[in-house]
Design a protein around this motif. Structure first.
Motif, PDB file in Angstrom:
ATOM      1  N   ASP A   1       0.860  -1.183   0.000  1.00 53.54           N
ATOM      2  CA  ASP A   1       0.000   0.000   0.000  1.00 53.54           C
ATOM      3  C   ASP A   1       0.893   1.229   0.000  1.00 53.54           C
ATOM      4  OD1 ASP A   1      -2.818  -1.028   0.414  1.00 53.54           O
ATOM      5  OD2 ASP A   1      -1.806  -1.992   2.087  1.00 53.54           O
ATOM      6  N   LEU A   2       0.547   2.208  -0.832  1.00 54.99           N
ATOM      7  CA  LEU A   2       1.328   3.446  -0.800  1.00 54.99           C
ATOM      8  C   LEU A   2       0.411   4.654  -0.773  1.00 54.99           C
ATOM      9  CD1 LEU A   2       1.530   5.143  -3.715  1.00 54.99           C
ATOM     10  CD2 LEU A   2       2.958   3.226  -4.331  1.00 54.99           C
ATOM     11  N   LYS A   3       0.901   5.701  -0.133  1.00 57.79           N
ATOM     12  CA  LYS A   3       0.186   6.974  -0.059  1.00 57.79           C
ATOM     13  C   LYS A   3       0.566   7.792  -1.288  1.00 57.79           C
ATOM     14  CE  LYS A   3      -1.513   5.932   3.944  1.00 57.79           C
ATOM     15  NZ  LYS A   3      -2.847   5.396   4.016  1.00 57.79           N
ATOM     16  N   THR A   4      -0.410   8.052  -2.144  1.00 59.93           N
ATOM     17  CA  THR A   4      -0.118   8.734  -3.399  1.00 59.93           C
ATOM     18  C   THR A   4       0.372  10.163  -3.181  1.00 59.93           C
ATOM     19  OG1 THR A   4      -2.477   9.239  -3.612  1.00 59.93           O
ATOM     20  CG2 THR A   4      -1.653   7.314  -4.798  1.00 59.93           C
ATOM     21  N   ALA A   5      -0.029  10.784  -2.072  1.00 61.06           N
ATOM     22  CA  ALA A   5       0.424  12.161  -1.798  1.00 61.06           C
ATOM     23  C   ALA A   5       1.908  12.219  -1.474  1.00 61.06           C
ATOM     24  CB  ALA A   5      -0.382  12.764  -0.655  1.00 61.06           C
ATOM     25  N   SER A   6       2.548  11.067  -1.272  1.00 53.58           N
ATOM     26  CA  SER A   6       3.978  11.053  -0.954  1.00 53.58           C
ATOM     27  C   SER A   6       4.848  11.099  -2.204  1.00 53.58           C
ATOM     28  CB  SER A   6       4.328   9.821  -0.112  1.00 53.58           C
ATOM     29  OG  SER A   6       4.292   8.639  -0.899  1.00 53.58           O
ATOM     30  N   VAL A   7       4.231  11.345  -3.372  1.00 57.93           N
ATOM     31  CA  VAL A   7       5.000  11.428  -4.612  1.00 57.93           C
ATOM     32  C   VAL A   7       6.043  12.543  -4.496  1.00 57.93           C
ATOM     33  CG1 VAL A   7       3.380  12.998  -5.799  1.00 57.93           C
ATOM     34  CG2 VAL A   7       4.838  11.456  -7.136  1.00 57.93           C
TER      35      VAL A   7
ATOM     36  N   ASP B   1      -6.661  13.563  -3.389  1.00 57.92           N
ATOM     37  CA  ASP B   1      -7.743  13.866  -2.448  1.00 57.92           C
ATOM     38  C   ASP B   1      -8.824  12.794  -2.486  1.00 57.92           C
ATOM     39  OD1 ASP B   1      -6.503  16.160  -1.541  1.00 57.92           O
ATOM     40  OD2 ASP B   1      -7.559  17.476  -2.949  1.00 57.92           O
ATOM     41  N   GLU B   2      -9.147  12.310  -3.675  1.00 58.75           N
ATOM     42  CA  GLU B   2     -10.173  11.276  -3.804  1.00 58.75           C
ATOM     43  C   GLU B   2      -9.617   9.864  -3.694  1.00 58.75           C
ATOM     44  OE1 GLU B   2     -13.072  11.560  -6.895  1.00 58.75           O
ATOM     45  OE2 GLU B   2     -13.090  13.756  -6.810  1.00 58.75           O
ATOM     46  N   ASN B   3      -8.359   9.684  -4.043  1.00 59.48           N
ATOM     47  CA  ASN B   3      -7.739   8.349  -4.044  1.00 59.48           C
ATOM     48  C   ASN B   3      -6.382   8.412  -3.356  1.00 59.48           C
ATOM     49  OD1 ASN B   3      -9.766   6.916  -5.790  1.00 59.48           O
ATOM     50  ND2 ASN B   3      -9.168   8.581  -7.154  1.00 59.48           N
ATOM     51  N   PRO B   4      -6.393   8.498  -2.027  1.00 65.11           N
ATOM     52  CA  PRO B   4      -5.137   8.703  -1.306  1.00 65.11           C
ATOM     53  C   PRO B   4      -4.217   7.483  -1.243  1.00 65.11           C
ATOM     54  CG  PRO B   4      -6.961   8.472   0.232  1.00 65.11           C
ATOM     55  CD  PRO B   4      -7.561   8.504  -1.147  1.00 65.11           C
ATOM     56  N   THR B   5      -4.741   6.307  -1.593  1.00 62.09           N
ATOM     57  CA  THR B   5      -3.943   5.087  -1.474  1.00 62.09           C
ATOM     58  C   THR B   5      -3.930   4.317  -2.786  1.00 62.09           C
ATOM     59  OG1 THR B   5      -4.562   4.907   0.858  1.00 62.09           O
ATOM     60  CG2 THR B   5      -3.661   2.943  -0.156  1.00 62.09           C
TER      61      THR B   5
END
Length: 192
Positions: free
Chosen positions: A75-81, A101-105
């Motif tokens: 699992d990864l947090k997309t905001a950590s790009v 915002d809508e798909n954080p993972t």
């Protein structure tokens, strides 16, 4: 004859339990920074843009004697790009691209692992990104396993896959050279 059949059955059970006892569960080592999820994509066909996802976690099971029984979940947090450029990273997080915002993972769950030589692995699994789940194939390599200097037991892997942005409802047109992104994964796991 009955003793012979009983002995053969007992030997088979012992061999099966010995094989099963070699399978182990691992947690990906993020705390020690021995895990990376990187990517590269063409910038307009002129150069490569590289980036990483800095916040992720995962686990896997591994048995070198039976790689086909292996499983992996990440699992990864997309905001950590992170592409080392704040304005670009802000745009990557927007609804134009990763829509964090809508798909954080984002999530990868393996469905099948095959190997012809015990070192090269073909991993098929479901990748969920931007709210879309699609099957992908990861070309992976088992790098090695063993005890580390601190008494833990580790196993390490590396792999790559390519995905089409449009397959994940990322519709921003970045040009024909930038329709696919390559994911590059490398990690060590610590046996639990």
């Amino acid at each position: 004859m009955k003793k012979l059949l009983t002995g053969a059955a007992l030997s088979s059970l012992l061999a099966l339990s010995a094989t099963a006892s070699q399978a182990a569960d691992y947690v990906i080592d993020r705390e020690g920074q021995h895990a990376f999820i990187n990517f590269k994509i063409s910038h307009l066909g002129f150069s490569w843009m590289y980036g990483s996802f800095n916040d992720f976690s995962g686990k896997f099971s591994w048995d070198a004697n039976a790689p086909e029984a292996s499983q992996i979940e990440v699992d990864l947090k997309t905001a950590s790009v992170d592409t080392n450029h704040a304005e670009r990273d802000k745009h990557l997080r927007s609804s134009d691209l990763l829509n964090v915002d809508e798909n954080p993972t984002a999530r990868f769950v393996s469905k099948k692992v095959s190997s012809t030589d015990g070192k090269t692995l073909d991993i098929t699994g479901d990748l969920t990104l931007n709210g879309v789940t699609r099957e992908v194939n990861v070309d992976a390599e088992f790098i090695g396993e063993g005890e580390d200097p601190w008494g833990a037991y580790r196993a390490g892997f590396a792999g790559t896959t390519r995905i089409k942005l449009k397959d994940y409802n990322i519709m921003m047109n970045l040009g024909p050279a930038s329709e696919e992104v390559e994911l590059i994964i490398s990690f060590e796991g610590i046996r639990q």
